[in-house]
Design a protein around this motif. Structure first.
Motif, PDB file in Angstrom:
ATOM      1  N   LEU A 163     -12.409  52.957 -14.713  1.00 18.76           N
ATOM      2  CA  LEU A 163     -13.499  51.988 -14.623  1.00 18.76           C
ATOM      3  C   LEU A 163     -13.794  51.627 -13.173  1.00 18.76           C
ATOM      4  O   LEU A 163     -14.946  51.413 -12.797  1.00 18.76           O
ATOM      5  N   MET A 164     -12.758  51.562 -12.347  1.00 15.95           N
ATOM      6  CA  MET A 164     -12.949  51.272 -10.927  1.00 15.95           C
ATOM      7  C   MET A 164     -13.758  52.360 -10.232  1.00 15.95           C
ATOM      8  O   MET A 164     -14.556  52.081  -9.331  1.00 15.95           O
ATOM      9  N   GLU A 165     -13.585  53.584 -10.658  1.00 13.71           N
ATOM     10  CA  GLU A 165     -14.262  54.710 -10.013  1.00 13.71           C
ATOM     11  C   GLU A 165     -15.697  54.892 -10.501  1.00 13.71           C
ATOM     12  O   GLU A 165     -16.576  55.302  -9.734  1.00 13.71           O
ATOM     13  N   THR A 166     -15.942  54.583 -11.764  1.00 13.74           N
ATOM     14  CA  THR A 166     -17.235  54.929 -12.360  1.00 13.74           C
ATOM     15  C   THR A 166     -18.072  53.731 -12.762  1.00 13.74           C
ATOM     16  O   THR A 166     -19.272  53.885 -13.028  1.00 13.74           O
ATOM     17  N   GLY A 167     -17.473  52.548 -12.813  1.00 17.36           N
ATOM     18  CA  GLY A 167     -18.189  51.397 -13.340  1.00 17.36           C
ATOM     19  C   GLY A 167     -18.622  50.419 -12.272  1.00 17.36           C
ATOM     20  O   GLY A 167     -18.487  50.657 -11.071  1.00 17.36           O
ATOM     21  N   ASP A 168     -19.193  49.318 -12.718  1.00 20.87           N
ATOM     22  CA  ASP A 168     -19.509  48.195 -11.854  1.00 20.87           C
ATOM     23  C   ASP A 168     -18.998  46.946 -12.550  1.00 20.87           C
ATOM     24  O   ASP A 168     -18.723  46.955 -13.752  1.00 20.87           O
ATOM     25  N   PHE A 169     -18.865  45.866 -11.787  1.00 21.09           N
ATOM     26  CA  PHE A 169     -18.240  44.672 -12.353  1.00 21.09           C
ATOM     27  C   PHE A 169     -19.001  44.152 -13.563  1.00 21.09           C
ATOM     28  O   PHE A 169     -18.407  43.739 -14.566  1.00 21.09           O
ATOM     29  N   GLY A 170     -20.336  44.146 -13.489  1.00 26.15           N
ATOM     30  CA  GLY A 170     -21.124  43.651 -14.610  1.00 26.15           C
ATOM     31  C   GLY A 170     -20.850  44.418 -15.892  1.00 26.15           C
ATOM     32  O   GLY A 170     -20.691  43.831 -16.959  1.00 26.15           O
ATOM     33  N   SER A 171     -20.771  45.739 -15.791  1.00 29.97           N
ATOM     34  CA  SER A 171     -20.520  46.555 -16.976  1.00 29.97           C
ATOM     35  C   SER A 171     -19.127  46.313 -17.529  1.00 29.97           C
ATOM     36  O   SER A 171     -18.921  46.313 -18.750  1.00 29.97           O
ATOM     37  N   VAL A 172     -18.161  46.107 -16.642  1.00 26.23           N
ATOM     38  CA  VAL A 172     -16.799  45.821 -17.106  1.00 26.23           C
ATOM     39  C   VAL A 172     -16.744  44.442 -17.758  1.00 26.23           C
ATOM     40  O   VAL A 172     -16.069  44.245 -18.772  1.00 26.23           O
ATOM     41  N   ALA A 173     -17.470  43.472 -17.199  1.00 28.60           N
ATOM     42  CA  ALA A 173     -17.532  42.158 -17.827  1.00 28.60           C
ATOM     43  C   ALA A 173     -18.163  42.259 -19.220  1.00 28.60           C
ATOM     44  O   ALA A 173     -17.706  41.615 -20.172  1.00 28.60           O
ATOM     45  N   PHE A 174     -19.211  43.052 -19.342  1.00 25.95           N
ATOM     46  CA  PHE A 174     -19.846  43.282 -20.641  1.00 25.95           C
ATOM     47  C   PHE A 174     -18.841  43.897 -21.611  1.00 25.95           C
ATOM     48  O   PHE A 174     -18.736  43.476 -22.770  1.00 25.95           O
ATOM     49  N   LEU A 175     -18.085  44.881 -21.143  1.00 27.62           N
ATOM     50  CA  LEU A 175     -17.064  45.529 -21.963  1.00 27.62           C
ATOM     51  C   LEU A 175     -16.008  44.523 -22.419  1.00 27.62           C
ATOM     52  O   LEU A 175     -15.618  44.485 -23.592  1.00 27.62           O
ATOM     53  N   LEU A 176     -15.542  43.695 -21.498  1.00 27.99           N
ATOM     54  CA  LEU A 176     -14.519  42.708 -21.830  1.00 27.99           C
ATOM     55  C   LEU A 176     -15.024  41.731 -22.891  1.00 27.99           C
ATOM     56  O   LEU A 176     -14.301  41.411 -23.844  1.00 27.99           O
ATOM     57  N   LEU A 177     -16.249  41.265 -22.742  1.00 31.78           N
ATOM     58  CA  LEU A 177     -16.765  40.223 -23.628  1.00 31.78           C
ATOM     59  C   LEU A 177     -17.237  40.741 -24.974  1.00 31.78           C
ATOM     60  O   LEU A 177     -17.161  40.025 -25.977  1.00 31.78           O
ATOM     61  N   THR A 178     -17.741  41.964 -25.017  1.00 36.15           N
ATOM     62  CA  THR A 178     -18.321  42.475 -26.259  1.00 36.15           C
ATOM     63  C   THR A 178     -17.461  43.519 -26.947  1.00 36.15           C
ATOM     64  O   THR A 178     -17.657  43.807 -28.129  1.00 36.15           O
ATOM     65  N   LEU A 190     -37.929  43.726 -17.210  1.00 40.25           N
ATOM     66  CA  LEU A 190     -36.820  44.671 -17.100  1.00 40.25           C
ATOM     67  C   LEU A 190     -36.328  45.063 -18.487  1.00 40.25           C
ATOM     68  O   LEU A 190     -36.076  46.251 -18.757  1.00 40.25           O
ATOM     69  N   SER A 191     -36.197  44.091 -19.371  1.00 40.05           N
ATOM     70  CA  SER A 191     -35.810  44.394 -20.749  1.00 40.05           C
ATOM     71  C   SER A 191     -36.799  45.353 -21.397  1.00 40.05           C
ATOM     72  O   SER A 191     -36.422  46.323 -22.070  1.00 40.05           O
ATOM     73  N   GLN A 192     -38.081  45.079 -21.186  1.00 31.31           N
ATOM     74  CA  GLN A 192     -39.109  45.931 -21.775  1.00 31.31           C
ATOM     75  C   GLN A 192     -39.050  47.345 -21.218  1.00 31.31           C
ATOM     76  O   GLN A 192     -39.248  48.326 -21.951  1.00 31.31           O
ATOM     77  N   SER A 193     -38.773  47.481 -19.924  1.00 31.72           N
ATOM     78  CA  SER A 193     -38.749  48.811 -19.312  1.00 31.72           C
ATOM     79  C   SER A 193     -37.650  49.690 -19.890  1.00 31.72           C
ATOM     80  O   SER A 193     -37.745  50.919 -19.843  1.00 31.72           O
ATOM     81  N   PHE A 194     -36.607  49.069 -20.445  1.00 32.46           N
ATOM     82  CA  PHE A 194     -35.524  49.834 -21.063  1.00 32.46           C
ATOM     83  C   PHE A 194     -35.613  49.837 -22.589  1.00 32.46           C
ATOM     84  O   PHE A 194     -34.670  50.229 -23.280  1.00 32.46           O
ATOM     85  N   GLY A 195     -36.729  49.372 -23.122  1.00 37.04           N
ATOM     86  CA  GLY A 195     -36.907  49.370 -24.567  1.00 37.04           C
ATOM     87  C   GLY A 195     -36.068  48.334 -25.285  1.00 37.04           C
ATOM     88  O   GLY A 195     -35.771  48.478 -26.470  1.00 37.04           O
ATOM     89  N   LEU A 196     -35.696  47.267 -24.578  1.00 35.23           N
ATOM     90  CA  LEU A 196     -34.841  46.238 -25.159  1.00 35.23           C
ATOM     91  C   LEU A 196     -35.596  44.968 -25.526  1.00 35.23           C
ATOM     92  O   LEU A 196     -35.002  44.003 -25.988  1.00 35.23           O
ATOM     93  N   GLU A 241     -28.837  48.071 -21.029  1.00 35.65           N
ATOM     94  CA  GLU A 241     -28.077  46.835 -21.206  1.00 35.65           C
ATOM     95  C   GLU A 241     -27.350  46.450 -19.919  1.00 35.65           C
ATOM     96  O   GLU A 241     -27.299  45.274 -19.556  1.00 35.65           O
ATOM     97  N   ALA A 242     -26.799  47.440 -19.225  1.00 39.10           N
ATOM     98  CA  ALA A 242     -26.104  47.162 -17.962  1.00 39.10           C
ATOM     99  C   ALA A 242     -27.070  46.585 -16.933  1.00 39.10           C
ATOM    100  O   ALA A 242     -26.745  45.636 -16.206  1.00 39.10           O
ATOM    101  N   ALA A 243     -28.273  47.139 -16.868  1.00 38.96           N
ATOM    102  CA  ALA A 243     -29.269  46.657 -15.910  1.00 38.96           C
ATOM    103  C   ALA A 243     -29.689  45.226 -16.234  1.00 38.96           C
ATOM    104  O   ALA A 243     -29.772  44.371 -15.335  1.00 38.96           O
ATOM    105  N   VAL A 244     -29.952  44.943 -17.507  1.00 37.37           N
ATOM    106  CA  VAL A 244     -30.368  43.600 -17.904  1.00 37.37           C
ATOM    107  C   VAL A 244     -29.226  42.606 -17.725  1.00 37.37           C
ATOM    108  O   VAL A 244     -29.426  41.485 -17.241  1.00 37.37           O
ATOM    109  N   TRP A 245     -28.025  43.006 -18.103  1.00 35.82           N
ATOM    110  CA  TRP A 245     -26.845  42.148 -17.960  1.00 35.82           C
ATOM    111  C   TRP A 245     -26.615  41.767 -16.495  1.00 35.82           C
ATOM    112  O   TRP A 245     -26.377  40.596 -16.180  1.00 35.82           O
ATOM    113  N   ASN A 246     -26.684  42.736 -15.607  1.00 30.71           N
ATOM    114  CA  ASN A 246     -26.518  42.448 -14.180  1.00 30.71           C
ATOM    115  C   ASN A 246     -27.641  41.550 -13.667  1.00 30.71           C
ATOM    116  O   ASN A 246     -27.406  40.656 -12.849  1.00 30.71           O
TER     117      ASN A 246
END
Length: 271
Positions: A34-49, A170-176, A57-62
């Protein structure tokens, strides 16, 4: 990781993290990967969900964490942290912790409340004969009948919150962008018509609608706000310590309590 204390059924179970002498797993994924391939926001999303976010989702979450990160020293959490740092110079962690403890229902909790009424509204809209407009009207009516202020609408400083449309686009641009955002727009329109003045969606309402459309649960709104605002609080604590003198925060006030004359109580007792 099939042996060791994490496999003992008598110990405290957790599905979040495991570790042994060689590895640390977060939700089953090696933290080094995760340190090599991820970003903190995505890891926080992973931890919480419990799942990794999609690219959108990563873009909107960040973006949500960035939007929540700071709003100046007047917000309760930042102000509290500044006051603590002003008097406690040797423990910046106390100031940061105190700032986070100032987050609650009135400050930082509006997104969670908005997610709850959005969930209720979507359930109404999906009933036979239901529409988003009718659901919005019922939600606004329920709040107005009890005299409660609607979470996620209006702002103390902004006529239009600049973060709202940017987050939703931003949500709309990703179909969310789905019914959650659409319902929040309807609620804002109905409330504006009802009170007779603009009641735009603020960042809490924008976040709530975006998270609903991502399929997340209401408590997540408060957690993502805390994650974002912790960065701003930390910055204000460091600035207070670096730029300001100790105990520099003083306030004018007025006393409106009783004034007891000297010995007045004694005279009453003697009488």
């Amino acid at each position: 990781m099939t042996n060791g204390p994490f496999s003992n059924p008598d110990l405290w179970p957790t599905a979040i993290t495991a570790f042994d002498a060689d590895d640390i797993l977060i939700r089953g994924r090696n933290v080094v990967d995760l340190m090599e391939t991820g970003d903190f926001g995505s890891v926080a999303f992973l931890l919480l969900t419990g799942r990794q976010p999609t690219q959108g989702e990563a873009a909107v979450w960040n973006a949500i964490m960035i939007a929540s990160s700071d709003h100046g020293p007047t917000s309760p959490s930042t102000f509290a942290a500044r006051v603590i740092a002003s008097g406690n110079r040797r423990a910046p962690e106390a100031a940061v912790g105190g700032g986070i403890l100032a987050i609650g229902d009135a400050h930082g909790g509006a997104g969670e409340e908005a997610m709850v009424f959005l969930q209720e509204g979507l359930a109404l809209a999906r009933k036979p004969g239901g529409t988003l407009r009718l659901a919005a009207e019922e939600i606004v009516s329920n709040y107005r009948s009890t005299g409660r202020r609607m979470a996620g609408l209006g702002h103390r400083f902004h006529v239009v919150d600049p973060r709202t449309e940017r987050l939703w686009s931003l949500s709309q641009s990703f179909g969310l962008s789905e019914d959650g955002i659409a319902l929040m727009r309807e609620i804002a329109a109905v409330l504006t018509e009802t009170v007779g003045r603009p009641m735009p969606v603020n960042v809490d309402g924008a976040i709530a609608a975006a998270l609903i459309d991502m399929g997340l649960a209401p408590p997540i709104a408060r957690m993502v706000f805390i994650l974002g605002r912790a960065a701003g609080i930390s910055a204000h604590v460091l600035e207070e310590l670096a730029r300001e003198k100790p105990m520099r925060l003083r306030f004018d006030f007025r006393y409106d309590g009783p004034v007891v004359e000297p010995n007045s109580d004694t005279r009453k007792e003697e009488a």
